[in-house]
Design an enzyme around this catalytic site. Structure first.
Site, PDB file in Angstrom:
ATOM      1  N   LEU A 169      19.524  13.848 -35.172  1.00 38.07           N
ATOM      2  CA  LEU A 169      18.361  15.096 -34.324  1.00 38.07           C
ATOM      3  C   LEU A 169      17.221  14.275 -34.713  1.00 38.07           C
ATOM      4  CD1 LEU A 169      18.954  19.242 -36.196  1.00 38.07           C
ATOM      5  CD2 LEU A 169      19.498  18.103 -33.404  1.00 38.07           C
ATOM      6  N   SER A 170      16.814  14.136 -33.690  1.00 35.67           N
ATOM      7  CA  SER A 170      15.699  13.323 -33.005  1.00 35.67           C
ATOM      8  C   SER A 170      14.505  14.237 -33.954  1.00 35.67           C
ATOM      9  CB  SER A 170      14.884  12.615 -32.215  1.00 35.67           C
ATOM     10  OG  SER A 170      14.342  11.534 -31.534  1.00 35.67           O
TER      11      SER A 170
ATOM     12  N   GLY B 199      27.949  21.858 -30.592  1.00 36.45           N
ATOM     13  CA  GLY B 199      27.224  22.541 -29.154  1.00 36.45           C
ATOM     14  C   GLY B 199      27.402  24.312 -29.453  1.00 36.45           C
ATOM     15  N   ASP B 200      26.243  24.493 -29.664  1.00 32.81           N
ATOM     16  CA  ASP B 200      26.497  26.509 -30.504  1.00 32.81           C
ATOM     17  C   ASP B 200      27.330  26.232 -31.567  1.00 32.81           C
ATOM     18  OD1 ASP B 200      24.804  26.947 -28.072  1.00 32.81           O
ATOM     19  OD2 ASP B 200      27.025  27.335 -27.120  1.00 32.81           O
TER      20      ASP B 200
ATOM     21  N   GLN C  36      22.001   5.941 -35.874  1.00 30.27           N
ATOM     22  CA  GLN C  36      22.966   6.697 -33.906  1.00 30.27           C
ATOM     23  C   GLN C  36      22.103   5.300 -33.828  1.00 30.27           C
ATOM     24  OE1 GLN C  36      21.778   9.105 -31.951  1.00 30.27           O
ATOM     25  NE2 GLN C  36      24.133   9.319 -31.245  1.00 30.27           N
TER      26      GLN C  36
ATOM     27  N   LYS D  36      29.110   9.409 -29.278  1.00 34.66           N
ATOM     28  CA  LYS D  36      28.819  10.563 -29.230  1.00 34.66           C
ATOM     29  C   LYS D  36      28.380  10.865 -27.742  1.00 34.66           C
ATOM     30  CE  LYS D  36      25.587  14.043 -31.179  1.00 34.66           C
ATOM     31  NZ  LYS D  36      24.614  14.479 -30.284  1.00 34.66           N
TER      32      LYS D  36
ATOM     33  N   CYS E  43      22.077  11.472 -24.397  1.00 39.37           N
ATOM     34  CA  CYS E  43      21.000  12.782 -24.871  1.00 39.37           C
ATOM     35  C   CYS E  43      20.601  11.971 -23.250  1.00 39.37           C
ATOM     36  CB  CYS E  43      19.999  10.884 -25.219  1.00 39.37           C
ATOM     37  SG  CYS E  43      18.317  11.557 -25.515  1.00 39.37           S
TER      38      CYS E  43
HETATM   39  C1  LIG Z   1      15.217  18.484 -31.181  1.00 44.70           C
HETATM   40  C2  LIG Z   1      16.516  17.838 -30.909  1.00 44.70           C
HETATM   41  C3  LIG Z   1      16.832  16.267 -30.926  1.00 44.70           C
HETATM   42  C4  LIG Z   1      18.003  15.950 -30.615  1.00 44.70           C
HETATM   43  N1  LIG Z   1      18.304  14.463 -31.035  1.00 44.70           N
HETATM   44  C5  LIG Z   1      19.690  13.849 -30.789  1.00 44.70           C
HETATM   45  C6  LIG Z   1      20.032  12.520 -31.199  1.00 44.70           C
HETATM   46  O1  LIG Z   1      19.084  11.543 -31.790  1.00 44.70           O
HETATM   47  N2  LIG Z   1      20.843  11.640 -30.622  1.00 44.70           N
HETATM   48  C7  LIG Z   1      21.619  12.881 -31.104  1.00 44.70           C
HETATM   49  O2  LIG Z   1      23.140  11.785 -29.799  1.00 44.70           O
HETATM   50  N3  LIG Z   1      21.497  13.992 -30.103  1.00 44.70           N
HETATM   51  C8  LIG Z   1      20.473  14.569 -30.502  1.00 44.70           C
HETATM   52  N4  LIG Z   1      20.133  16.037 -29.816  1.00 44.70           N
HETATM   53  C9  LIG Z   1      21.287  16.411 -29.728  1.00 44.70           C
HETATM   54  C10 LIG Z   1      22.383  17.675 -30.340  1.00 44.70           C
HETATM   55  O3  LIG Z   1      22.794  16.653 -31.360  1.00 44.70           O
HETATM   56  C11 LIG Z   1      23.366  18.787 -29.618  1.00 44.70           C
HETATM   57  O4  LIG Z   1      24.166  16.835 -29.581  1.00 44.70           O
HETATM   58  C12 LIG Z   1      22.758  19.638 -29.371  1.00 44.70           C
HETATM   59  O5  LIG Z   1      21.692  20.095 -29.990  1.00 44.70           O
HETATM   60  C13 LIG Z   1      23.467  20.266 -29.353  1.00 44.70           C
HETATM   61  O6  LIG Z   1      23.856  21.018 -30.354  1.00 44.70           O
HETATM   62  P1  LIG Z   1      23.502  22.806 -30.108  1.00 44.70           P
HETATM   63  O7  LIG Z   1      23.715  22.945 -29.309  1.00 44.70           O
HETATM   64  O8  LIG Z   1      24.516  23.342 -31.752  1.00 44.70           O
HETATM   65  O9  LIG Z   1      21.631  22.388 -30.773  1.00 44.70           O
HETATM   66  C14 LIG Z   1      19.152  16.624 -29.924  1.00 44.70           C
HETATM   67  C15 LIG Z   1      19.201  17.779 -29.860  1.00 44.70           C
HETATM   68  C16 LIG Z   1      17.760  18.749 -30.123  1.00 44.70           C
HETATM   69  C17 LIG Z   1      16.912  19.585 -30.304  1.00 44.70           C
END
Ligand SMILES: Cc1cc2nc3c(=O)[nH]c(=O)nc-3n(C[C@H](O)[C@H](O)[C@H](O)COP(=O)(O)O)c2cc1C
Length: 353
Positions: free
Chosen positions: A32-33, A216-217, A85, A154, A115
């Site tokens: 998560l960035s 996801g979710d 990553q 990913k 992304c």
């Molecule tokens: C604030 C934020 C930062 C994210 N940064 C990255 C990242 O650096 N690399 C990545 O592969 N996905 C990133 N994602 C995507 C998440 O890893 C994930 O794939 C996405 O949130 C879906 O899962 P969720 O529905 O459980 O949140 C980011 C998502 C959010 C909300």
């Protein structure tokens, strides 16, 4: 009431094998960035010591020109298992960056092909690679050749509803040498809206021989179990559900291993965790850490009386002392109101995010 079927327990009992690398947990903390820095990962590991974690995504072109390790790529020598990553569209720069990642201590190198952010996709990185499978394939081949740790991908299910190509794309990544694929069940066009379509994860799982991780979710133990049952995936990756809630990965991991639900943290325990987070960010990043802490603090402050008021104040903290005072006062108030006990109602704050 969520239950763990004997079939699911047995299926997930063995370690997750990523190439030759073994992980003793089927629950992963997503990259998560702006969030999953060394400090956040340390908190998640308190509750999920064997889970795989990811750094924030690192730009390979930036590394090529600057040649200096950015702070987001730093790994604590004791933290394992860990993946760095990378994102970019240049196979040569990514290969070079992957070598730096391995030198830093990465157990695996993950390539971001999901992304959705414009700034990334317009330069050919992230989810735009779903539309350039030949480039994505060249990237995986080049990185696999450059390093001797497993290379993983990913990605999302497609660019848009009209361009869902998860199955062909995943197959191509596997053929190019990827050792694991994490699939976020949304298209790029969806961003983070609408439900994740786990049915696509099931379709991909059917055709791949490398591990497939569902993403996801996954906001709760119950969702993780439902997703694993529905998709047949080899593991689940938690993402937004961990914002202000670094307990989630551990809760899911504990349930999959024992069939027992871990007692969720009380509001006071969550605020104590927020307090540690703030202090650790200050120690690790100084002033910048305090600015970054603001958002984290507001994510923790949910689901108890006067939480909105506390959020407003935490969102503008200027220094460590101010933040700690606000949290300490809130803890004292909650203890007075008996919200510190484990029995206190813990609303599903993560669902509300
Ligand atoms: C604030 C934020 C930062 C994210 N940064 C990255 C990242 O650096 N690399 C990545 O592969 N996905 C990133 N994602 C995507 C998440 O890893 C994930 O794939 C996405 O949130 C879906 O899962 P969720 O529905 O459980 O949140 C980011 C998502 C959010 C909300």
């Amino acid at each position: 009431m969520v239950t763990l079927s004997p079939a699911l327990k047995a299926r997930l009992a063995l370690p997750l094998k990523i190439g030759q690398f073994e992980v003793n947990s089927r629950v992963l903390q997503s990259p998560l960035s702006g969030v999953t820095d060394l400090v956040f990962r340390r908190l998640v590991r308190r509750y999920a010591p064997t889970s795989m974690m990811y750094t924030e995504m690192v730009n390979a072109t930036g590394l090529h020109y600057v040649k200096q390790l950015p702070k987001i790529m730093e790994i604590d020598p004791n933290e394992r298992p860990i993946s760095i990553q990378l994102f970019d569209c240049r196979p040569d720069f990514l290969a070079e960056a992957a070598q730096m990642a391995v030198e830093e201590g990465a157990d695996t190198v993950d390539i971001n092909m999901g992304c959705p952010v414009n700034k990334i996709t317009k330069n050919g990185g992230g989810s735009s690679l779903l539309r350039q499978p030949e480039v994505a394939e060249a990237i995986v081949r080049s990185v696999v050749k450059a390093v001797d740790v497993p290379v993983t991908v990913k990605t999302r299910i497609g660019w848009s509803d009209k361009e869902i190509n998860a199955v062909e794309f995943a197959q191509r990544m596997q053929d190019a040498g990827a050792q694991m694929l994490t699939l976020h069940g949304r298209t790029r066009a969806q961003g983070y809206n609408g439900p994740a379509r786990w049915e696509w994860i099931a379709r991909v799982k059917e055709v791949l021989s490398i591990p497939v991780i569902a993403n996801g979710d996954i906001f709760s133990v119950e969702a993780a179990v439902r997703c694993l049952e529905m998709t047949g995936a080899d593991g689940v990756m938690c993402s937004r559900g961990t914002l202000g809630y670094p307990f989630l990965v551990g809760e899911v991991d504990h349930f999959l291993k024992t069939g027992e639900l871990r007692q969720p943290p009380s509001p006071v325990e969550r605020l104590q965790c927020a307090r540690d987070h703030l202090e650790m960010l200050w120690e690790y990043k100084g002033e910048r850490g305090i600015r970054q802490a603001r958002k984290h603090m507001t994510w923790y402050a949910k689901g108890f009386p006067d939480a909105a008021d506390l959020r407003g104040k935490l969102a503008v903290i200027e220094n460590l002392e101010q933040g700690l005072n606000l949290i300490d006062q809130a803890i004292e108030r909650l203890q007075y109101l008996s919200w510190g006990s484990a029995e206190a109602e813990t609303p599903q704050l993560v669902e509300a995010w």
